[in-house]
Scaffold this active site. Structure first.
Site, PDB file in Angstrom:
ATOM      1  N   GLU A  32      40.034  65.541  -5.785  1.00  0.00           N
ATOM      2  CA  GLU A  32      39.090  64.752  -4.988  1.00  0.00           C
ATOM      3  C   GLU A  32      39.878  63.786  -4.121  1.00  0.00           C
ATOM      4  OE1 GLU A  32      35.808  64.285  -4.070  1.00  0.00           O
ATOM      5  OE2 GLU A  32      36.644  62.574  -2.997  1.00  0.00           O
ATOM      6  N   CYS A  42      22.375  59.710  -2.511  1.00  0.00           N
ATOM      7  CA  CYS A  42      20.954  59.575  -2.172  1.00  0.00           C
ATOM      8  C   CYS A  42      20.429  58.170  -2.491  1.00  0.00           C
ATOM      9  CB  CYS A  42      20.130  60.610  -2.936  1.00  0.00           C
ATOM     10  SG  CYS A  42      20.870  62.248  -2.915  1.00  0.00           S
TER      11      CYS A  42
HETATM   12  C1  LIG Z   1      22.648  58.188   2.445  1.00  0.00           C
HETATM   13  C2  LIG Z   1      22.354  59.554   1.905  1.00  0.00           C
HETATM   14  C3  LIG Z   1      21.120  59.805   1.337  1.00  0.00           C
HETATM   15  C4  LIG Z   1      20.834  61.078   0.837  1.00  0.00           C
HETATM   16  N1  LIG Z   1      19.602  61.289   0.274  1.00  0.00           N
HETATM   17  C5  LIG Z   1      19.307  62.508  -0.217  1.00  0.00           C
HETATM   18  C6  LIG Z   1      18.057  62.738  -0.835  1.00  0.00           C
HETATM   19  O1  LIG Z   1      17.227  61.849  -0.948  1.00  0.00           O
HETATM   20  N2  LIG Z   1      17.798  63.988  -1.301  1.00  0.00           N
HETATM   21  C7  LIG Z   1      18.726  65.010  -1.210  1.00  0.00           C
HETATM   22  O2  LIG Z   1      18.454  66.135  -1.665  1.00  0.00           O
HETATM   23  N3  LIG Z   1      19.937  64.802  -0.641  1.00  0.00           N
HETATM   24  C8  LIG Z   1      20.251  63.594  -0.152  1.00  0.00           C
HETATM   25  N4  LIG Z   1      21.479  63.373   0.417  1.00  0.00           N
HETATM   26  C9  LIG Z   1      22.419  64.511   0.532  1.00  0.00           C
HETATM   27  C10 LIG Z   1      23.216  64.720  -0.768  1.00  0.00           C
HETATM   28  O3  LIG Z   1      23.897  63.540  -1.080  1.00  0.00           O
HETATM   29  C11 LIG Z   1      24.186  65.865  -0.551  1.00  0.00           C
HETATM   30  O4  LIG Z   1      23.439  67.034  -0.300  1.00  0.00           O
HETATM   31  C12 LIG Z   1      25.083  66.102  -1.756  1.00  0.00           C
HETATM   32  O5  LIG Z   1      25.860  64.979  -2.049  1.00  0.00           O
HETATM   33  C13 LIG Z   1      26.014  67.284  -1.467  1.00  0.00           C
HETATM   34  O6  LIG Z   1      26.923  67.429  -2.514  1.00  0.00           O
HETATM   35  P1  LIG Z   1      28.320  68.147  -2.272  1.00  0.00           P
HETATM   36  O7  LIG Z   1      29.032  68.100  -3.575  1.00  0.00           O
HETATM   37  O8  LIG Z   1      28.114  69.456  -1.628  1.00  0.00           O
HETATM   38  O9  LIG Z   1      29.057  67.277  -1.163  1.00  0.00           O
HETATM   39  P2  LIG Z   1      29.540  65.758  -1.205  1.00  0.00           P
HETATM   40  O10 LIG Z   1      28.623  64.936  -2.008  1.00  0.00           O
HETATM   41  O11 LIG Z   1      29.760  65.382   0.216  1.00  0.00           O
HETATM   42  O12 LIG Z   1      30.940  65.834  -1.955  1.00  0.00           O
HETATM   43  C14 LIG Z   1      32.048  66.454  -1.390  1.00  0.00           C
HETATM   44  C15 LIG Z   1      33.295  65.823  -1.972  1.00  0.00           C
HETATM   45  O13 LIG Z   1      34.435  66.530  -1.527  1.00  0.00           O
HETATM   46  C16 LIG Z   1      35.456  65.614  -1.219  1.00  0.00           C
HETATM   47  N5  LIG Z   1      36.369  66.253  -0.265  1.00  0.00           N
HETATM   48  C17 LIG Z   1      36.097  66.637   0.992  1.00  0.00           C
HETATM   49  N6  LIG Z   1      37.173  67.206   1.553  1.00  0.00           N
HETATM   50  C18 LIG Z   1      38.149  67.172   0.627  1.00  0.00           C
HETATM   51  C19 LIG Z   1      39.512  67.598   0.614  1.00  0.00           C
HETATM   52  N7  LIG Z   1      40.045  68.176   1.673  1.00  0.00           N
HETATM   53  N8  LIG Z   1      40.231  67.404  -0.513  1.00  0.00           N
HETATM   54  C20 LIG Z   1      39.680  66.820  -1.606  1.00  0.00           C
HETATM   55  N9  LIG Z   1      38.403  66.379  -1.632  1.00  0.00           N
HETATM   56  C21 LIG Z   1      37.656  66.568  -0.539  1.00  0.00           C
HETATM   57  C22 LIG Z   1      34.706  64.423  -0.641  1.00  0.00           C
HETATM   58  O14 LIG Z   1      35.480  63.237  -0.692  1.00  0.00           O
HETATM   59  C23 LIG Z   1      33.477  64.377  -1.534  1.00  0.00           C
HETATM   60  O15 LIG Z   1      33.671  63.566  -2.663  1.00  0.00           O
HETATM   61  C24 LIG Z   1      21.811  62.114   0.907  1.00  0.00           C
HETATM   62  C25 LIG Z   1      23.065  61.855   1.486  1.00  0.00           C
HETATM   63  C26 LIG Z   1      23.337  60.600   1.980  1.00  0.00           C
HETATM   64  C27 LIG Z   1      24.697  60.338   2.593  1.00  0.00           C
END
Ligand SMILES: Cc1cc2nc3c(=O)[nH]c(=O)nc-3n(C[C@H](O)[C@H](O)[C@H](O)COP(=O)(O)OP(=O)(O)OC[C@H]3O[C@@H](n4cnc5c(N)ncnc54)[C@H](O)[C@@H]3O)c2cc1C
Length: 446
Positions: A32, A42
């Site tokens: 990470e 969220c």
């Molecule tokens: C303010 C806000 C409100 C939201 N509200 C909602 C809601 O109400 N309902 C809903 O369904 N969704 C909501 N979302 C969306 C939801 O948060 C995301 O859909 C979810 O977090 C996606 O998860 P993920 O693991 O795919 O990506 P992320 O949560 O973006 O995690 C990806 C991780 O990968 C890491 N990373 C990236 N590139 C690299 C790299 N090259 N090397 C190592 N690590 C890396 C990042 O640092 C991050 O920690 C919201 C998002 C935000 C920002």
């Protein structure tokens, strides 16, 4: 077997935990890039609205718990910069500037999305912030406190922009919102979108639609958002224009990309390389209504895809049906919800859609405290299928959307939906649930 995961939030940590539960002897490493893992992005707007709460409250499980209790080799501060799919190695640099290489048998890319920041002058100024990661939330909260922000311009009017508008108003901050497109919520039925717009304006938020942003300038400790025909001043600017999938690593590794440049995955979350899986906001998914690929970055599907990828890596055979595009958000006193297709989307996918928009009450006739619920429903006149629904109201909207969402997963017709046995008691709705009233009206047009 060595299972390596890039990204330690919703999809990545769900996959890591699931893999260890499936197979406690599995060697699981998570890389990470930030120091934060497993948090609720969220919840950030609601946390920001409350200066008494620490942003760390949003951490669901601390890094040390993954390490000590779940035996996951979790390496925070490790940014992956490349994937070698032939040598099965990922390489990168730690926050301390140390290069690392980690080999894998199976890899999961769970890198999420990144906020879209336009390539325009001034978007890199201090005080111009975006909200995606927990660290963004931390910085935003600290910034508001440090300079006693009184006025914010929000660029964008998507759900994060609207949730933040409510959060900042709770801190008595004045808000102006601006965006280039002239339509307020382009995906939403006009009548319903108007209800949302009025709610926002009732809370003294000024909306400027159809203004192209040219640049941001700093002057006398204030920021100026400059459009061709408008200038807005603020102490802070929030860029909430949308997100894009973090798919560059996958692209450089030669993996196929799909809709909106998200990493293309099959229903088992496998990319075009059989040893590399991908899950969450960085990937595309099948839409259960159209059967085609789509990109809808939301939390549940990220968690679910993380589980499914881990299951498949552990030898189970899990295929995900896909997403219906079910989404809800709150803005001031309104609940806003959608599932499935809009009319435009239905047309563009070759359906022959019909729609209804109805207004009904959130509680039974004569039950005190009722408010209006607006429902829009879309059906396909050729097949009779239900295609989508949207709702707006002060109560009973967010969870009510789940009934049409389940119907979409089951490819129900509007006629089938009309016959569903939905709940009724006076405090919770009319005898005919608002979605049933809409479906009954829609049936007449089918
Ligand atoms: C303010 C806000 C409100 C939201 N509200 C909602 C809601 O109400 N309902 C809903 O369904 N969704 C909501 N979302 C969306 C939801 O948060 C995301 O859909 C979810 O977090 C996606 O998860 P993920 O693991 O795919 O990506 P992320 O949560 O973006 O995690 C990806 C991780 O990968 C890491 N990373 C990236 N590139 C690299 C790299 N090259 N090397 C190592 N690590 C890396 C990042 O640092 C991050 O920690 C919201 C998002 C935000 C920002």
């Amino acid at each position: 077997m060595k299972f390596v995961i890039i990204g330690g939030d919703a999809a990545g940590m769900s996959a890591a935990s699931r893999a260890k539960r499936n197979n406690p002897d599995l060697d699981v490493t998570v890389l990470e890039k930030t120091m934060d893992v497993s948090y609720s992005a969220c919840g950030m707007p609601y946390n920001i609205a409350d200066p008494e709460r620490e942003i760390e409250d949003l951490v669901v499980r601390q890094a040390h718990v993954f390490r000590e209790k779940q035996d996951i080799n979790l390496l925070t501060g490790h940014c992956v910069e490349s994937i070698d799919p032939v040598g099965r190695t990922v390489s990168g640099t730690s926050l301390q500037g140390k290069a690392f290489d980690v080999s894998y048998d199976k890899l999961l890319i769970a890198t999420g999305g990144a906020p879209i920041i336009p390539d325009l002058e001034g978007f890199d100024l201090p005080g111009v912030l975006a909200l995606k990661s927990l660290d963004d939330g931390r910085k935003l909260k600290a910034y508001i406190k440090s300079i006693h922000v009184k006025k914010v311009v929000i660029i964008g009017m998507g759900y994060i922009a609207l949730e933040m508008c409510e959060a900042l108003r709770a801190l008595s901050i004045d808000i102006e919102m601006v965006k280039p497109r002239p339509v307020f919520l382009p995906w939403m039925d006009k009548e319903l979108a108007e209800v949302v717009r009025k709610e926002i304006e009732t809370h003294q938020v000024k909306l400027y639609l159809g203004h192209t942003i040219e640049k941001i300038e700093a002057e006398n400790e204030r920021l100026k958002v400059i459009c061709s025909d408008l200038m807005l001043e603020a102490d802070m600017v929030l860029a909430a224009i949308g997100i894009k999938p973090n798919s560059e690593l996958a692209e450089q590794a030669g993996l196929d990309l799909g809709v909106k440049n998200a990493i293309a995955v099959n229903k088992k979350l496998q990319t075009s390389n059989e040893n590399i899986y991908a899950a969450g906001d960085c990937t595309d998914a099948y839409h259960v209504v159209t059967g085609e690929k789509t990109w809808i970055p939301l939390a549940l599907r990220a968690n679910r895809a993380g589980w499914a990828a881990a299951d498949n890596i552990c030898g189970k055979h899990v295929a995900l049906a896909g997403v219906a595009g079910t989404a809800v958000f709150k803005v001031f006193d309104l609940e806003v919800a959608r599932t499935g297709l809009t009319m435009d989307e239905a047309y563009s996918h070759g359906f022959t859609p019909a729609e209804v928009v109805i207004k009904t009450r959130s509680r039974a006739h004569a039950h005190p405290g009722a408010s209006l619920i607006h429902v829009q429903m879309v059906g396909d006149t050729t097949s009779g299928r239900l295609l989508g629904a949207q709702m707006v109201g002060k109560e009973g909207v967010a969870h009510r959307i789940n009934a049409p969402a389940v119907a979409l997963h089951n490819r129900m017709t509007v006629e089938d939906y009309c016959q569903t046995d939905l709940s009724y008691a006076p405090p919770f709705g009319p005898t005919w649930d608002p979605t049933l009233t809409a479906a009954n009206q829609l049936l007449k047009k089918m």
